[in-house]
Scaffold this motif. Structure first.
Motif, PDB file in Angstrom:
ATOM      1  N   VAL A  49       1.008  -1.272   0.125  1.00 52.93           N
ATOM      2  CA  VAL A  49       0.003   0.027  -0.207  1.00 52.93           C
ATOM      3  C   VAL A  49       0.766   1.332  -0.013  1.00 52.93           C
ATOM      4  N   ILE A  50       0.498   2.344  -0.850  1.00 49.24           N
ATOM      5  CA  ILE A  50       1.126   3.472  -0.803  1.00 49.24           C
ATOM      6  C   ILE A  50       0.227   4.449  -0.444  1.00 49.24           C
ATOM      7  N   LYS A  51       0.514   5.273   0.708  1.00 46.40           N
ATOM      8  CA  LYS A  51      -0.352   6.249   1.287  1.00 46.40           C
ATOM      9  C   LYS A  51       0.031   7.614   0.638  1.00 46.40           C
ATOM     10  N   ALA A  79      11.679   9.475 -10.862  1.00 43.72           N
ATOM     11  CA  ALA A  79      12.216   8.299 -10.407  1.00 43.72           C
ATOM     12  C   ALA A  79      11.411   7.226 -11.167  1.00 43.72           C
ATOM     13  N   CYS A  80      10.138   7.235 -11.101  1.00 48.24           N
ATOM     14  CA  CYS A  80       9.458   6.108 -11.943  1.00 48.24           C
ATOM     15  C   CYS A  80       9.578   5.941 -13.144  1.00 48.24           C
ATOM     16  N   SER A  81       9.833   7.264 -13.894  1.00 48.83           N
ATOM     17  CA  SER A  81      10.127   7.145 -15.512  1.00 48.83           C
ATOM     18  C   SER A  81      11.421   6.721 -15.824  1.00 48.83           C
ATOM     19  N   ARG A 123       4.416   5.787 -13.919  1.00 51.92           N
ATOM     20  CA  ARG A 123       3.310   5.289 -13.483  1.00 51.92           C
ATOM     21  C   ARG A 123       2.632   5.992 -12.386  1.00 51.92           C
ATOM     22  N   ILE A 124       3.181   6.961 -11.786  1.00 56.18           N
ATOM     23  CA  ILE A 124       2.657   8.269 -10.964  1.00 56.18           C
ATOM     24  C   ILE A 124       2.685   9.537 -11.776  1.00 56.18           C
ATOM     25  N   ARG A 125       1.487  10.334 -11.717  1.00 56.79           N
ATOM     26  CA  ARG A 125       1.477  11.428 -12.561  1.00 56.79           C
ATOM     27  C   ARG A 125       0.999  12.344 -11.584  1.00 56.79           C
ATOM     28  N   LYS A 161       0.713   0.470 -15.939  1.00 53.19           N
ATOM     29  CA  LYS A 161       0.196   0.187 -14.678  1.00 53.19           C
ATOM     30  C   LYS A 161       1.219   0.228 -13.594  1.00 53.19           C
ATOM     31  N   CYS A 162       0.967   0.785 -12.636  1.00 53.87           N
ATOM     32  CA  CYS A 162       1.887   0.792 -11.570  1.00 53.87           C
ATOM     33  C   CYS A 162       2.167  -0.614 -11.001  1.00 53.87           C
ATOM     34  N   ASP A 163       3.723  -1.112 -11.087  1.00 56.94           N
ATOM     35  CA  ASP A 163       3.907  -2.511 -10.763  1.00 56.94           C
ATOM     36  C   ASP A 163       4.512  -2.593  -9.287  1.00 56.94           C
ATOM     37  N   MET A 164       4.684  -1.564  -8.759  1.00 52.62           N
ATOM     38  CA  MET A 164       5.424  -1.423  -7.191  1.00 52.62           C
ATOM     39  C   MET A 164       6.650  -1.472  -7.269  1.00 52.62           C
ATOM     40  N   CYS A 165       7.275  -1.170  -8.734  1.00 54.41           N
ATOM     41  CA  CYS A 165       8.676  -1.142  -8.633  1.00 54.41           C
ATOM     42  C   CYS A 165       9.204  -2.849  -8.548  1.00 54.41           C
ATOM     43  N   LYS A 191      11.502  -0.941  -1.649  1.00 54.76           N
ATOM     44  CA  LYS A 191      10.453  -0.021  -1.224  1.00 54.76           C
ATOM     45  C   LYS A 191      10.135   0.583  -2.599  1.00 54.76           C
ATOM     46  N   PRO A 192       8.875   1.136  -3.002  1.00 56.27           N
ATOM     47  CA  PRO A 192       8.946   1.947  -4.265  1.00 56.27           C
ATOM     48  C   PRO A 192       9.731   3.132  -4.396  1.00 56.27           C
ATOM     49  N   LEU A 193      10.253   3.099  -5.621  1.00 53.27           N
ATOM     50  CA  LEU A 193      11.240   4.422  -6.040  1.00 53.27           C
ATOM     51  C   LEU A 193      10.654   5.777  -5.572  1.00 53.27           C
TER      52      LEU A 193
HETATM   53  S1  SF4 Z   1       5.607   2.233  -6.992  1.00 60.24           S
HETATM   54 FE1  SF4 Z   1       7.162   2.169  -8.617  1.00 60.24          FE
HETATM   55  S2  SF4 Z   1       5.844   1.654 -10.426  1.00 60.24           S
HETATM   56 FE2  SF4 Z   1       4.660   2.422  -9.060  1.00 60.24          FE
HETATM   57  S3  SF4 Z   1       4.466   4.527  -9.321  1.00 60.24           S
HETATM   58 FE3  SF4 Z   1       5.941   4.505  -7.864  1.00 60.24          FE
HETATM   59  S4  SF4 Z   1       8.069   4.407  -8.685  1.00 60.24           S
HETATM   60 FE4  SF4 Z   1       6.416   3.922 -10.422  1.00 60.24          FE
END
Ligand code: SF4
Ligand code: SF4
Length: 179
Positions: A10-12, A27-29, A46-48, A110-114, A122-124
């Protein structure tokens, strides 16, 4: 069907702490660029960030499920006196807007939770959010056991939408004849 324990990530999101710096997008891109970290085009993230400084609106949104149809009705949210527009909270890769589409192929993101190779502890986006607007936690849930081919199905469905069933079938047949 038997029950199994499943780890849920879960990301809050704390909107009050987000200042719109966009470090999460960078970081995500970069993590999802090919080769990894070779570029940081935010369209690949995957996050905007929905960002409107004049209205003090900074809203990080994660890419969720792909949908091939637009909604026929839409919702507006008013939170703390700020009105958000109809699609702001939506996580779908959808035909009515440009976000959450891979810029080179047009395929849904789609976010793949890194969890992509190498998987991150931990997600970036969380690691790079220096304002702690994003925080990460894991919990366990009991779910029915099932074979999950969801991601493969979503990818195939979007390829069929984009190129047509015949072309996709031809390609699969061609690939299966190799080796
Ligand atoms: S958890 Fe990872 S894949 Fe999902 S938005 Fe964050 S950096 Fe991108
Ligand atoms: S890194 Fe954190 S503070 Fe910066 S835009 Fe993303 S969520 Fe907001």
């Amino acid at each position: 069907m038997s029950k199994v324990k499943k780890k849920v990530k879960v990301i809050k999101i704390d909107l009050d702490k987000c200042n719109g710096c966009r470090a999460c997008e960078v970081a995500c891109s970069a993590f999802h660029a090919k080769p990894k970290y070779s570029s940081n085009n935010p369209a690949r993230s995957r996050i905007r960030l929905i960002r409107d400084p004049l209205r003090d609106v900074y809203l990080p949104v994660y890419a969720g499920e792909y949908t091939k149809a637009e909604c026929s009705g839409r919702d507006k949210y008013v939170i703390d006196g700020k009105e958000y527009s109809e699609c702001d909270f939506c996580r779908a890769s959808c035909p009515s807007r440009d976000v959450f589409k891979e810029p080179d192929s047009g395929l849904p993101l789609k976010c793949d939770m890194c969890e992509d190779d190498p998987p991150q502890e931990k997600p970036l986006c969380v690691q790079w959010c220096l304002n702690d607007a994003l925080t990460y936690e894991e919990k366990e849930e009991e779910v029915e056991e099932e074979v999950k081919l969801e991601d493969v199905e979503v990818g195939l469905e979007s390829l069929v939408d984009k190129y047509g069933l015949d072309k996709v079938m031809d390609t699969v047949a061609r690939i299966s004849k190799k080796d």
